[in-house]
Design an enzyme around this catalytic site. Sequence first.
Site, mmCIF file in Angstrom:
data_model
loop_
_atom_site.group_PDB
_atom_site.id
_atom_site.type_symbol
_atom_site.label_atom_id
_atom_site.label_comp_id
_atom_site.label_asym_id
_atom_site.label_seq_id
_atom_site.Cartn_x
_atom_site.Cartn_y
_atom_site.Cartn_z
ATOM 1 N N ASP A 66 123.354 53.910 44.315
ATOM 2 C CA ASP A 66 123.470 55.921 44.992
ATOM 3 C C ASP A 66 124.022 56.812 45.538
ATOM 4 O O ASP A 66 123.224 57.755 45.325
ATOM 5 C CB ASP A 66 121.733 55.770 45.623
ATOM 6 C CG ASP A 66 120.901 53.681 45.062
ATOM 7 O OD1 ASP A 66 121.024 54.144 43.862
ATOM 8 O OD2 ASP A 66 120.155 54.132 45.653
ATOM 9 N N LYS A 114 128.003 57.104 41.093
ATOM 10 C CA LYS A 114 129.007 56.527 40.413
ATOM 11 C C LYS A 114 128.860 56.786 38.443
ATOM 12 O O LYS A 114 129.184 57.296 38.632
ATOM 13 C CB LYS A 114 128.801 54.014 40.051
ATOM 14 C CG LYS A 114 129.604 54.726 41.943
ATOM 15 C CD LYS A 114 129.344 53.679 41.910
ATOM 16 C CE LYS A 114 127.803 52.462 42.040
ATOM 17 N NZ LYS A 114 126.792 53.249 42.747
ATOM 18 N N GLY A 172 120.465 50.536 38.021
ATOM 19 C CA GLY A 172 119.647 51.236 37.377
ATOM 20 C C GLY A 172 120.501 52.815 36.977
ATOM 21 O O GLY A 172 121.081 53.253 38.133
ATOM 22 N N HIS A 173 120.812 53.268 36.536
ATOM 23 C CA HIS A 173 121.869 54.290 36.386
ATOM 24 C C HIS A 173 121.015 54.871 34.825
ATOM 25 O O HIS A 173 121.215 54.759 33.738
ATOM 26 C CB HIS A 173 123.579 54.180 35.991
ATOM 27 C CG HIS A 173 123.315 52.460 35.154
ATOM 28 N ND1 HIS A 173 123.317 51.938 35.155
ATOM 29 C CD2 HIS A 173 124.083 52.946 33.626
ATOM 30 C CE1 HIS A 173 124.045 51.038 34.276
ATOM 31 N NE2 HIS A 173 123.910 51.400 33.284
ATOM 32 N N GLN A 183 126.066 49.311 42.790
ATOM 33 C CA GLN A 183 125.734 49.328 43.989
ATOM 34 C C GLN A 183 126.642 49.336 44.911
ATOM 35 O O GLN A 183 127.480 50.585 43.964
ATOM 36 C CB GLN A 183 125.194 47.428 44.350
ATOM 37 C CG GLN A 183 124.283 47.067 44.106
ATOM 38 C CD GLN A 183 124.172 46.708 42.656
ATOM 39 O OE1 GLN A 183 124.497 45.429 42.873
ATOM 40 N NE2 GLN A 183 123.326 46.483 41.721
HETATM 41 P P1 IMP Z 1 119.489 42.719 44.700
HETATM 42 O O1 IMP Z 1 120.777 43.273 44.706
HETATM 43 O O2 IMP Z 1 118.031 43.234 44.174
HETATM 44 O O3 IMP Z 1 119.018 41.503 45.141
HETATM 45 O O4 IMP Z 1 118.316 43.607 46.514
HETATM 46 C C1 IMP Z 1 119.315 43.540 47.211
HETATM 47 C C2 IMP Z 1 119.807 44.353 47.841
HETATM 48 O O5 IMP Z 1 120.349 45.534 47.073
HETATM 49 C C3 IMP Z 1 117.853 45.537 48.033
HETATM 50 O O6 IMP Z 1 118.771 45.969 49.298
HETATM 51 C C4 IMP Z 1 118.325 46.324 46.878
HETATM 52 O O7 IMP Z 1 117.916 47.363 47.469
HETATM 53 C C5 IMP Z 1 120.440 46.434 46.786
HETATM 54 N N1 IMP Z 1 120.558 47.470 45.812
HETATM 55 C C6 IMP Z 1 120.147 46.340 44.262
HETATM 56 N N2 IMP Z 1 120.916 47.386 43.446
HETATM 57 C C7 IMP Z 1 120.895 48.709 44.276
HETATM 58 C C8 IMP Z 1 121.549 50.299 43.165
HETATM 59 O O8 IMP Z 1 121.590 50.299 41.880
HETATM 60 N N3 IMP Z 1 121.602 51.019 44.567
HETATM 61 C C9 IMP Z 1 121.263 50.748 45.467
HETATM 62 N N4 IMP Z 1 120.376 49.808 46.540
HETATM 63 C C10 IMP Z 1 120.289 48.392 45.584
#
Ligand code: IMP
Length: 457
Positions: A12, A15, A39-40, A230
Amino acid sequence: MTVTIVGAQLGDEGKGGIVDVFGEDADVVVRYQGGDNAGHTVVHDGEEFALSLIPSGIVRGKTGVLGNGCVVNPETLFEELDGLAERGLDPSLKLAARAHVILPYHRVLDGLEELAKGDELSAGTTGRGIGPTYEDKVGRRGVRIGDLLDAALLRTRLEYGLSRARRMVESFDADPDAARFEGAFDLEAVYERLVGLGERMAAAEMVVNCGEYLEARRADGARLMFEGAQGTLLDIDHGSYPYVTSSSPTAGGAAVGSGLGPGVIGEGSIVGIVKAYTSRVGTGPLPTELGHVEDQTPDGGGDRSELGSRLATQLRDAGGEYGTVTGRPRRVGWLDLPMLRHACRANGFTSIVVNHVDTMATFDRIEVGESYLLDGTELDTLPPTTERWARCEATYRTFEGWDREEFGPSMEMDYEGLPANARTYLEYIEAELGVPISAIGVGPKRRETIVRRSPWA
Ligand code: IMP
């Protein structure tokens, strides 16, 4: 020439907007890790496009690539492609044969595992099945995109993977055939569906040998942009384990996750995207946190004073730090330099972009976490364990804020046009990190990114 874009914090960081600005000069935009957890939103010609899997550059007519380091939910893939086609676009997407497939049972296992772990261990995942798919990859029992084009092989792999997944569900005291799992463990149904999706991929000729494809494009002079999802502190190796995602968003992931050598990535620009403050979704340490968010801030974390809570609300509102899907408030705090020093080293940034400088215009005084104190010792970067990181207390340096009057639409959109106090803040960050700032984000629109130096130059 390549440009790799990496989140320097916890996701977040904005990017998408930077990929959009720097991607203008790219021919191919490649994702190298993650899946539909990213999500973007892209705004193009006044229209908004919400994507979670396919690279945002596609909306602007670039070729999008999902590299072998990605995990791909084929249902999301076609939903997003069809959505774009319905809106008159003709998206060009290539998919690595070596990328792994997120199957319906991975999503079920993601949810069950999070529940079983409970508050202390769960990462607050997006529930998209990311972790279980990477587990199957490393466990050498996954299904890859290339397998979808070979029905007999697919069946063999699926039979094994699915029977093991059934046993996993049973170990969580759940019934894999329960209606709530919507047939995720029904071999015939899953198999038929996947064969159909594979046929669609074959007909569209979208499946490629990723490294070979990218190398050929490079040889033809194409400019490649690698779009990390991420952020560094969510990296499976360099993040705050276990509160991380299961892939490698750091720059090294761009080589492994695309099939090009590290020398190719290292020869190009590696741009770290930094938000002028810090935010976090889910649990885990955040030493500069202001206020706290119920069920996310760990016990004892956050500044729970009246002032801390007020500043947190101000920062969250000004920065729009609420989940795009859930509307849940995100955890927020001041900029954390020890975190950024770690990110600079782990990624080898050639420059950074500082986003959301406009958000800070609402504050009279701005703090920056300059170092940490841990058991009486000063640290200038993160300790290697999350438990020790959680015990770090930030030491701060205070900066004068900048006036909304000086900062706004009438401002000259170049570096010198920024208020003097904003420049002082930025130059301090630059000096502390020893990495030049190539661009500054002062608002969500394209023209609100001040580019000092193009990463393609
Ligand atoms: P996962 O990627 O769904 O396995 O989530 C693992 C961790 O990464 C969690 O704490 C999510 O909130 C975080 N996370 C995954 N994708 C994003 C993103 O695009 N932005 C912020 N946090 C993310």
